[in-house]
Design a protein around this motif. Structure first.
Motif, PDB file in Angstrom:
ATOM      1  N   ALA A  94       6.772  -3.507   8.207  1.00 33.44           N
ATOM      2  CA  ALA A  94       6.170  -3.263   6.891  1.00 33.44           C
ATOM      3  C   ALA A  94       5.661  -4.602   6.371  1.00 33.44           C
ATOM      4  O   ALA A  94       5.976  -5.658   6.923  1.00 33.44           O
ATOM      5  N   VAL A 116       6.883   4.853   3.408  1.00 28.63           N
ATOM      6  CA  VAL A 116       5.464   4.493   3.252  1.00 28.63           C
ATOM      7  C   VAL A 116       4.634   5.755   3.031  1.00 28.63           C
ATOM      8  O   VAL A 116       3.785   5.811   2.132  1.00 28.63           O
ATOM      9  N   GLU A 119       1.160   5.239   0.396  1.00 27.91           N
ATOM     10  CA  GLU A 119       0.576   3.899   0.520  1.00 27.91           C
ATOM     11  C   GLU A 119      -0.791   3.985   1.193  1.00 27.91           C
ATOM     12  O   GLU A 119      -1.017   4.843   2.049  1.00 27.91           O
ATOM     13  N   THR A 154      -0.185  -0.346   5.379  1.00 25.34           N
ATOM     14  CA  THR A 154       1.117  -0.888   5.754  1.00 25.34           C
ATOM     15  C   THR A 154       0.836  -1.941   6.808  1.00 25.34           C
ATOM     16  O   THR A 154      -0.313  -2.327   7.006  1.00 25.34           O
TER      17      THR A 154
END
Length: 187
Positions: free
Chosen positions: A105, A124, A129, A132
């Motif tokens: 990450a 994530v 998100e 990443t």
């Protein structure tokens, strides 16, 4: 030739990739793989490349047993490649800025105790998100808080699952981890 010791707890794909990379790029050699998991696939991968393995318990890691074995090897770099235990202070103190870890990450996000592998990829995806990546960092006394050496991001799609995120991260790890290790050893 410089010496690398790799610590891994699981399948060992990153460890094997590092071993293979330095068989071709002769500035260093993986001289030993250490694992806390007697059933880890990394043991078989190391043996396939004639790299000795050391299997140890958590207690042996915390007492001086593992440190003494490392000191006999005198590595130029210790690489944590999917190693899931907290690295002990006694080894960190003996090898300042000579122990690195790869984290799946973009630290400081998704770091800390319990944040590894699919736990991170699910978080994530759950947090929707947009990107990443990976972080390669020096190891200190706190999980995932050492100085960052390198980060590489990858864009995510709304259709990505934890599994597809894992695949994207694995590609980044395979490409960049050995290159960054090489760069560190050449400095």
């Amino acid at each position: 030739m410089k010496k690398i010791v790799v610590f891994a707890s699981g399948s060992g794909t990153n460890a094997e990739n590092i071993i293979q990379y330095f068989k071709k790029n002769k500035i260093a050699k993986v001289v030993s793989v250490f694992t806390n998991n007697a059933a880890a696939k990394v043991i078989e991968r190391a043996k396939n490349h004639q790299v000795p393995t050391e299997i140890f318990s958590k207690n042996e890691l915390l007492d001086r047993n593992v440190l003494q074995k490392i000191q006999k090897i005198a590595p130029d770099l210790i690489v944590l490649a999917g190693f899931l235990l907290k690295f002990p202070d006694n080894i960190i103190e003996k090898y300042p800025n000579k122990i690195i870890n790869i984290h799946p990450a973009l630290l400081p996000n998704y770091g800390g105790k319990g944040m590894y592998g699919m736990h991170i990829h699910r978080a994530v995806v759950d947090n929707k998100e947009k990107e990443t990546g990976i972080s390669i960092h020096f190891v200190n006394e706190h999980y995932d808080e050492g100085a960052i050496i390198f980060q590489k991001s990858v864009a995510l799609e709304s259709t990505d699952t934890a599994e597809t995120v894992a695949e994207k991260i694995h590609e980044l790890e395979q490409k960049y981890f050995p290159e960054i290790i090489s760069r560190l050893l050449e400095e």
